[in-house]
Design an enzyme around this catalytic site. Structure first.
Site, PDB file in Angstrom:
ATOM      1  N   ARG A 293     -15.671   3.207 -10.719  1.00 14.22           N
ATOM      2  CA  ARG A 293     -16.446   2.308 -10.160  1.00 14.22           C
ATOM      3  C   ARG A 293     -17.202   2.401  -8.977  1.00 14.22           C
ATOM      4  O   ARG A 293     -16.536   3.002  -7.971  1.00 14.22           O
ATOM      5  CB  ARG A 293     -15.654   0.862  -9.826  1.00 14.22           C
ATOM      6  CG  ARG A 293     -15.911  -0.490  -9.713  1.00 14.22           C
ATOM      7  CD  ARG A 293     -14.708  -0.866  -9.263  1.00 14.22           C
ATOM      8  NE  ARG A 293     -14.280  -1.188  -8.278  1.00 14.22           N
ATOM      9  CZ  ARG A 293     -13.375  -2.070  -8.578  1.00 14.22           C
ATOM     10  NH1 ARG A 293     -12.930  -3.227  -8.728  1.00 14.22           N
ATOM     11  NH2 ARG A 293     -12.515  -1.758  -6.742  1.00 14.22           N
TER      12      ARG A 293
ATOM     13  N   CYS B 212      -9.407  -4.940 -16.292  1.00 12.01           N
ATOM     14  CA  CYS B 212      -8.315  -3.937 -15.104  1.00 12.01           C
ATOM     15  C   CYS B 212      -7.884  -4.343 -13.683  1.00 12.01           C
ATOM     16  O   CYS B 212      -7.633  -3.459 -12.450  1.00 12.01           O
ATOM     17  CB  CYS B 212      -9.546  -3.029 -14.722  1.00 12.01           C
ATOM     18  SG  CYS B 212     -11.264  -3.256 -13.689  1.00 12.01           S
TER      19      CYS B 212
ATOM     20  N   HIS C 232       0.716  -1.068  -0.371  1.00 11.64           N
ATOM     21  CA  HIS C 232      -0.118   0.050   0.298  1.00 11.64           C
ATOM     22  C   HIS C 232       1.013   1.556   0.291  1.00 11.64           C
ATOM     23  O   HIS C 232       0.648   1.907  -0.901  1.00 11.64           O
ATOM     24  CB  HIS C 232      -0.297  -0.205   1.297  1.00 11.64           C
ATOM     25  CG  HIS C 232      -2.019   1.050   1.506  1.00 11.64           C
ATOM     26  ND1 HIS C 232      -1.344   2.112   2.284  1.00 11.64           N
ATOM     27  CD2 HIS C 232      -3.058   1.608   0.558  1.00 11.64           C
ATOM     28  CE1 HIS C 232      -2.644   3.502   2.551  1.00 11.64           C
ATOM     29  NE2 HIS C 232      -3.526   2.569   1.210  1.00 11.64           N
TER      30      HIS C 232
ATOM     31  N   GLU D  19     -15.928 -10.664 -12.318  1.00  9.94           N
ATOM     32  CA  GLU D  19     -14.611 -11.128 -11.307  1.00  9.94           C
ATOM     33  C   GLU D  19     -15.787 -12.283 -10.617  1.00  9.94           C
ATOM     34  O   GLU D  19     -14.908 -13.019  -9.835  1.00  9.94           O
ATOM     35  CB  GLU D  19     -15.113 -10.023 -10.283  1.00  9.94           C
ATOM     36  CG  GLU D  19     -14.611  -8.871 -10.439  1.00  9.94           C
ATOM     37  CD  GLU D  19     -14.973  -7.302  -9.447  1.00  9.94           C
ATOM     38  OE1 GLU D  19     -13.727  -7.182  -8.817  1.00  9.94           O
ATOM     39  OE2 GLU D  19     -16.289  -7.323  -9.504  1.00  9.94           O
TER      40      GLU D  19
ATOM     41  N   GLY E 113     -12.177  -8.534 -13.835  1.00 12.04           N
ATOM     42  CA  GLY E 113     -11.563  -8.322 -12.814  1.00 12.04           C
ATOM     43  C   GLY E 113     -10.973  -9.434 -11.891  1.00 12.04           C
ATOM     44  O   GLY E 113     -11.402 -10.346 -11.348  1.00 12.04           O
ATOM     45  N   THR E 114      -9.675  -9.587 -12.692  1.00 12.74           N
ATOM     46  CA  THR E 114      -9.440 -10.874 -13.014  1.00 12.74           C
ATOM     47  C   THR E 114      -8.188 -11.315 -11.400  1.00 12.74           C
ATOM     48  O   THR E 114      -7.961 -12.305 -10.867  1.00 12.74           O
ATOM     49  CB  THR E 114      -7.646 -10.994 -13.424  1.00 12.74           C
ATOM     50  OG1 THR E 114      -6.941  -9.329 -13.598  1.00 12.74           O
ATOM     51  CG2 THR E 114      -8.188 -10.524 -14.203  1.00 12.74           C
ATOM     52  N   ASN E 115      -8.029  -9.896 -10.653  1.00 18.95           N
ATOM     53  CA  ASN E 115      -7.433 -10.004  -9.356  1.00 18.95           C
ATOM     54  C   ASN E 115      -9.115 -11.431  -8.490  1.00 18.95           C
ATOM     55  O   ASN E 115      -8.654 -12.402  -7.560  1.00 18.95           O
ATOM     56  CB  ASN E 115      -7.766  -8.353  -8.475  1.00 18.95           C
ATOM     57  CG  ASN E 115      -6.587  -7.970  -9.063  1.00 18.95           C
ATOM     58  OD1 ASN E 115      -5.829  -8.547  -9.500  1.00 18.95           O
ATOM     59  ND2 ASN E 115      -6.810  -6.578  -8.989  1.00 18.95           N
ATOM     60  N   ASP E 116     -10.309 -10.543  -8.498  1.00 16.88           N
ATOM     61  CA  ASP E 116     -11.662 -11.225  -7.910  1.00 16.88           C
ATOM     62  C   ASP E 116     -11.761 -12.522  -8.827  1.00 16.88           C
ATOM     63  O   ASP E 116     -11.577 -13.999  -8.041  1.00 16.88           O
ATOM     64  CB  ASP E 116     -12.301 -10.606  -7.485  1.00 16.88           C
ATOM     65  CG  ASP E 116     -12.233  -9.569  -6.312  1.00 16.88           C
ATOM     66  OD1 ASP E 116     -11.959 -10.036  -5.440  1.00 16.88           O
ATOM     67  OD2 ASP E 116     -12.725  -8.445  -6.354  1.00 16.88           O
TER      68      ASP E 116
ATOM     69  N   ARG F 200     -10.958   3.678  -9.093  1.00 17.58           N
ATOM     70  CA  ARG F 200     -11.935   3.078  -8.125  1.00 17.58           C
ATOM     71  C   ARG F 200     -12.434   4.352  -6.759  1.00 17.58           C
ATOM     72  O   ARG F 200     -11.967   5.371  -6.318  1.00 17.58           O
ATOM     73  CB  ARG F 200     -10.439   2.163  -6.903  1.00 17.58           C
ATOM     74  CG  ARG F 200     -10.402   1.256  -7.504  1.00 17.58           C
ATOM     75  CD  ARG F 200      -9.204   0.876  -6.266  1.00 17.58           C
ATOM     76  NE  ARG F 200      -8.795  -1.124  -7.056  1.00 17.58           N
ATOM     77  CZ  ARG F 200      -7.653  -1.582  -7.455  1.00 17.58           C
ATOM     78  NH1 ARG F 200      -7.011  -0.768  -7.676  1.00 17.58           N
ATOM     79  NH2 ARG F 200      -7.553  -2.966  -7.908  1.00 17.58           N
TER      80      ARG F 200
HETATM   81  C1  PEP Z   1      -9.928  -6.923  -9.500  1.00 15.93           C
HETATM   82  O1  PEP Z   1     -11.089  -7.758  -8.679  1.00 15.93           O
HETATM   83  O2  PEP Z   1      -9.408  -7.406 -10.763  1.00 15.93           O
HETATM   84  C2  PEP Z   1     -10.312  -5.582  -9.334  1.00 15.93           C
HETATM   85  C3  PEP Z   1      -9.664  -4.380 -10.372  1.00 15.93           C
HETATM   86  O3  PEP Z   1     -10.809  -4.810  -7.897  1.00 15.93           O
HETATM   87  P1  PEP Z   1     -10.271  -5.043  -6.854  1.00 15.93           P
HETATM   88  O4  PEP Z   1      -8.981  -5.365  -7.031  1.00 15.93           O
HETATM   89  O5  PEP Z   1     -10.479  -3.411  -6.281  1.00 15.93           O
HETATM   90  O6  PEP Z   1     -10.733  -6.180  -6.053  1.00 15.93           O
HETATM   91 MG    MG Z   2     -12.355  -6.402  -7.525  1.00 11.82          MG
END
Ligand code: PEP
Ligand code: MG
Length: 755
Positions: free
Chosen positions: A539, A707, A397, A635, A657-660, A492
Site C-alpha cells: 500500500r 485487510c 504498538h 475505506e 479497510g474495515t478499521n477506517d 503497510r
Molecule cells: C483499515 O483502515 O482497515 C486499514 C487496514 O488501514 P489502516 O489500519 O492502516 O488505516
Molecule cells: Mg485504513
C-alpha cells in the site's frame, strides 16, 4: 480405568492424572468449590498408543537434531498424524462420553486441558505450552482429547525435551475435562507476595471470564490484602476496556467491550475480597505453601479453577533449592510483572528511554524500557534483545511490533520505566510476563532458537477463498511466510517511512529522492522475496499528519483538527505528487528487478476521480498498469458506493479497510476511547456496504479482499465467505484460525447447496 472423577483424585495420583488433574482433585477433596469434572488418565493415553501399535513409530520419529527446525517440524507433524488419525478403542470412547453425559445431563460446556505427568521438568512454561480447549461439547470432545495428547509432541515440547535430555517416552499425558464456569468476574490470587513472600495477599480481578486476565488482554484491578492486620491495604482500579464472555448462541468465548460505566468500576467489593482471602488461606493451609490461584465468580458463588505453588518465592527447602540451581536457569527475584506480550527469555542491560532523543543509548542486546513504544522507536526495538513497557495490552504498538520482530516483550508493567534503572542487568520472560534481576538465561542460544520452533505447524487447509497475512514490519516477513498464507494482503509502507526519523519531504530534501526510493525498495523487496511467487500487496503511504509531528520536518506538517478526516492516504499523494512519484519509482524498480508478485494498492480513495489521477501518475512513473495488479482500499462509504466507476477504470482488486470503513460509516473515531464501545465492524450498515461492494465487484470481475483487523475475527470471516469474497488477510497470529474458519464455512456452503 480410563476415567477418574475429580472427587476421587488425590495428589498421590500425580502419575495417573498429571499435575493439573492432581491439583484439582486435591482441591475438590479438601472441600473447596471446584467445578465438577473428570480426568482421562495418563494410562489411557499410554494404552492408546501401545494397543494401537503406534508407540514405536511415534518415539522413533523423535530422533531429531533439535536445532534443525525442518526436522523438528516433520517429527511434530508425524506425531500429530499418528495420534489424530488412529481411531479410539470403543471401550474408552464410551467411558469418556458416559462421564461427560453425567455432567449437566450431557449439555455441559467443558474445558479440556492437557495435564502432563512430567510437570516437574524445570521449565514450568514447558507444561504451559500444552493445549487448552474451552467451551467444548459432546461432538468435539473425543477429538479434543486426542489433540491434547498430540500436544505432547508440539515442536517446542520436542525441542525442549531434546535439549534437556529428557526421554520422550518418559512423559505421559492426562486430560482434564471440567465444567466451565460462566463467570461474571474472575482473576488470579497470590496468597503471599509473589516475589518477597510477605504475608500480603494479592488479587487481580476483571469482568467476565478469566482468560482476559490470564492471557493479559485486559489490565485487571489489583487488590492487596495485609494478612497481618486483616485489612484491604491497597485498591488499584484499572480501566478495563474489554472482557471475555461466553457467546450465548455458539458457546464460544468472545471478546466484548465493557459497558462504559463499568470500565472503571471496582470489580470486587470488600466482602468478596474477604471471601477470596478465606479461600486463599484454606488452599495455602492445605498445601502448606503459598499458592497462585485462578478463581471465578458466577451467580454470586466463588469457584477455584486452579492452584499452583508460587515458584518465584525463595524456598528454604535445601533439596529443592539445589535442584533449582542445577536445573533451572530462569529463577531469580521478580522485579516487576506485566503481560507476556511476545514470547522468549532474554537477558540484557536496562536502557530506560523517556525521550525520543535517548534512543541511541539502546545498543544491540540491551533491554529497552519505556512508557510506551512508538513507530519512531522501531530501529531501537530491532536492536533490543527485549522490550519492557509501562503501558499497553496485547494489541498495543509494543506488543504487535515485538511479536512481528520476534523480540521478547513484557508490556503493561505499570512502572517499569520508573523502577528499573540504566545498566541494571535483568532477564525478561515474555511468556510469563516477568522481569527478573540478573542474567539467568542460558548462556548460549538466546531467544532465537525458541522463536524458530515456535510458529505452529502450518498444516494448511485447502480453501477456495485465499487466506493472506498482514505485515507492518518488513522484518516479520519470514514469520509471516511461515504461516502458509497465500500471500500478503497488506504490506503497510508507514513503518518503513516513519522509521527514517524524518518526514518524507525532509528526507528527500536532505538525502535525495533516490535514497528514499531505495529505502522503500529494501523494505518491500525483503517481503516480496520471502513470499515469491505468492503475491504481496503493497500500500502506498497512508500516515495521518499527527504521526509525522515528532519527526524531523514534522514542524512543517499542517495542524489539523481531525487528522483522521484530513490530509492522508491518496489525498496527500495526489496533492503532493513529489513524494508519491518516488514511491511509484520504487515500485517500478521492483518490477524491473523481477518482483512481478508485487501489487500496488491505493489507500483512502473516494471515487473514480482519485483513481484516474493516480493512474496517470503510475503511468508517468513507467508502471505498465495493464500488466500489473493494482487496486484500491475500500475505506470510505463513498468508495464503496462508487466502486462500479472505479472498476471501469481498470482496478484489479478492492480491499476492505474495515478499521477506517467502520470509523467513517459510523462516525466513530477509531482512536477515541470514549466511543470505543460504538466501534462495531459488524454493524449492519458496514456489512451492507461490504456486501454490495462484493456483488458489484463480482459483476465486473474485480477481486475483493479484506485487510482491516476485522478480517481476523471469525464472525466477519463467516460473513465474507458467505458473501463470496476472493481473499481474506489476517494478522500473523490469526492466519491459522482464519484458514480453518474459511474451510468450515466453505464446506457448510457446499453442503447447503447439495441438500
Ligand atoms: C483499515 O483502515 O482497515 C486499514 C487496514 O488501514 P489502516 O489500519 O492502516 O488505516
Ligand atoms: Mg485504513
Amino acid at each position: 480405568m480410563g476415567v477418574l472423577w475429580l472427587d476421587d483424585v488425590r495428589a498421590a495420583d500425580l502419575e495417573t492424572v498429571g499435575g493439573k488433574g492432581a491439583s484439582l482433585g486435591e482441591l475438590t477433596g479438601a472441600g473447596l468449590p471446584v467445578p465438577p469434572g473428570f480426568v482421562v488418565t495418563a494410562g489411557t493415553y499410554r494404552a492408546f498408543i501401545e494397543e494401537a501399535g503406534i508407540d514405536e513409530k511415534l518415539f522413533a520419529a523423535m530422533d531429531v537434531d533439535p536445532e534443525d527446525s525442518a526436522a523438528l517440524k516433520e517429527a511434530s507433524e508425524t506425531a500429530h498424524e499418528l495420534i489424530l488419525e488412529t481411531p479410539f478403542p470403543d471401550a474408552v470412547r464410551e467411558e469418556i462420553l458416559a462421564a461427560y453425559d453425567d455432567l449437566d445431563d450431557g449439555e455441559a460446556f467443558v474445558a479440556v486441558r492437557s495435564s502432563a505427568t512430567a510437570e516437574d521438568l524445570p521449565d514450568a512454561s514447558f507444561a504451559g505450552q500444552q493445549e487448552t480447549f474451552l467451551n467444548v461439547q459432546r461432538e468435539q470432545l473425543l477429538e479434543r482429547v486426542k489433540e491434547c495428547w498430540a500436544s505432547l509432541f508440539s515442536q517446542r515440547a520436542i525441542y525442549y525435551r531434546e535439549r534437556q535430555d529428557f526421554p520422550h517416552d518418559a512423559v505421559d499425558i492426562a486430560v482434564v475435562v471440567q465444567e466451565m464456569v460462566d463467570a461474571e468476574k474472575s482473576g488470579v490470587m497470590f496468597t503471599s507476595h509473589p516475589s518477597t513472600g510477605e504475608p500480603r495477599l494479592i488479587i487481580e480481578a476483571a469482568w467476565g471470564l478469566g482468560e482476559a486476565v490470564v492471557s493479559g488482554t485486559v489490565s485487571p484491578d489489583n487488590y492487596v490484602y495485609d494478612r497481618n492486620s486483616d485489612s484491604v491495604e491497597e485498591v488499584t482500579v484499572a480501566d478495563k476496556k474489554v472482557k471475555m464472555v461466553k457467546d450465548a448462541e455458539t458457546g464460544e468465548t468472545v471478546e466484548e467491550t465493557v459497558e462504559p460505566d463499568r470500565r472503571n468500576e471496582r470489580v470486587l467489593s470488600d466482602d468478596e475480597i474477604e471471601a477470596l482471602v478465606e479461600l486463599g488461606e484454606r488452599v495455602e493451609d492445605h498445601y502448606d505453601e503459598p499458592q497462585d490461584v485462578e478463581w471465578a465468580v458466577a451467580d454470586g458463588d466463588i469457584y477455584m479453577l486452579q492452584s499452583r505453588p508460587i515458584t518465584t518465592i525463595d524456598d528454604d527447602d535445601a533439596d529443592l533449592e539445589e535442584e533449582r540451581e542445577t536445573e533451572t536457569e530462569n529463577e531469580g527475584d521478580v522485579l516487576i510483572r506485566g503481560l507476556g506480550a511476545s514470547p522468549g527469555v532474554v537477558s540484557g542491560e536496562v536502557r530506560v528511554v523517556t525521550e525520543l532523543d535517548q534512543l541511541d543509548k539502546v545498543g544491540d542486546g540491551d533491554v529497552l524500557v519505556t512508557e510506551m513504544t512508538m513507530p519512531d522507536m522501531v530501529p531501537a526495538m530491532k536492536r533490543a534483545a527485549g522490550i519492557v513497557t509501562d503501558e499497553g495490552g496485547m494489541t498495543s504498538h509494543a506488543a504487535i511490533v515485538s511479536r512481528e520482530l520476534g523480540v521478547p516483550a513484557v508490556v503493561g508493567t505499570g512502572s517499569g520505566s520508573r523502577e528499573l534503572v540504566d545498566d541494571q542487568v535483568v532477564t525478561i520472560d515474555g511468556d510469563r510476563g516477568t522481569v527478573i534481576e540478573g542474567r539467568t538465561e542460558p548462556a548460549e542460544p538466546d531467544h532465537e532458537p525458541v522463536e524458530e520452533v515456535r510458529p505452529k505447524t502450518p498444516v494448511k487447509p485447502m480453501t477456495a477463498t485465499e487466506v493472506k497475512v498482514n505485515v507492518s514490519i518488513p522484518e516479520a516477513a519470514e514469520r509471516a511466510a511461515a504461516t502458509g498464507a497465500d500471500g500478503v494482503g497488506l504490506l503497510r509502507m508507514e513503518h518503513m517511512v516513519l522509521t527514517l526519523g524524518k518526514t518524507p519531504e525532509r528526507y528527500i530534501e536532505e538525502e535525495g529522492g533516490e535514497a528514499y526510493q531505495d529505502q522503500l525498495v529494501d523494505g518491500i523487496q525483503g517481503v516480496a522475496e520471502e513470499f515469491y511467487p505468492r503475491p504481496v500487496r503493497v500500500r502506498t503511504l497512508d500516515a495521518p499528519t499527527d504521526e509525522f509531528r515528532t519527526m524531523e520536518g514534522g514542524e512543517d506538517e499542517p495542524t489539523e483538527h481531525n487528522p483522521m478526516l484530513g490530509w492522508r492516504g491518496i489525498r496527500r499523494s495526489l496533492a503532493k505528487p513529489g513524494v508519491f512519484q518516488h514511491e511509484l519509482a520504487a515500485f517500478r524498480k521492483l518490477y524491473d528487478m523481477g518482483y512481478d508478485n508485487v501489487e500496488l494498492m491505493l489507500p483512502l480513495v473516494n471515487d473514480a476521480d482519485d483513481v484516474i489521477k493516480a493512474k496517470r501518475l503510475m503511468e508517468e512513473a513507467g508502471i505498465d498498469i495493464e500488466k500489473r495488479n493494482w487496486g484500491v482500499m475500500i475505506e470510505t462509504p463513498a468508495s464503496a458506493l462508487c466502486v462500479e466507476e472505479m472498476a471501469a477504470e481498470g482496478i484489479d482488486f478492492a480491499s476492505f479497510g474495515t478499521n477506517d470503513l467502520t470509523q467513517y460509516t459510523l462516525a466513530v473515531d477509531r482512536n477515541n476511547e470514549h466511543v470505543a464501545d460504538r466501534f462495531d465492524e459488524l454493524h449492519p450498515a458496514v456489512l451492507e456496504l461490504i456486501a454490495d461492494t462484493i456483488e458489484t465487484c463480482r459483476e465486473h470481475d474485480v477481486d475483493t479482499s479484506i485487510c482491516g483487523q476485522a478480517g481476523s475475527k471469525p464472525e466477519m470471516v463467516n460473513f465474507l465467505v458467505e458473501e463470496g469474497i476472493s481473499s481474506i488477510s489476517a494478522n500473523i497470529d490469526a492466519v491459522r484460525d482464519v484458514q480453518h474458519e474459511v474451510k468450515r464455512v466453505e464446506q457448510q456452503l457446499i453442503l447447503d447447496s447439495v441438500r
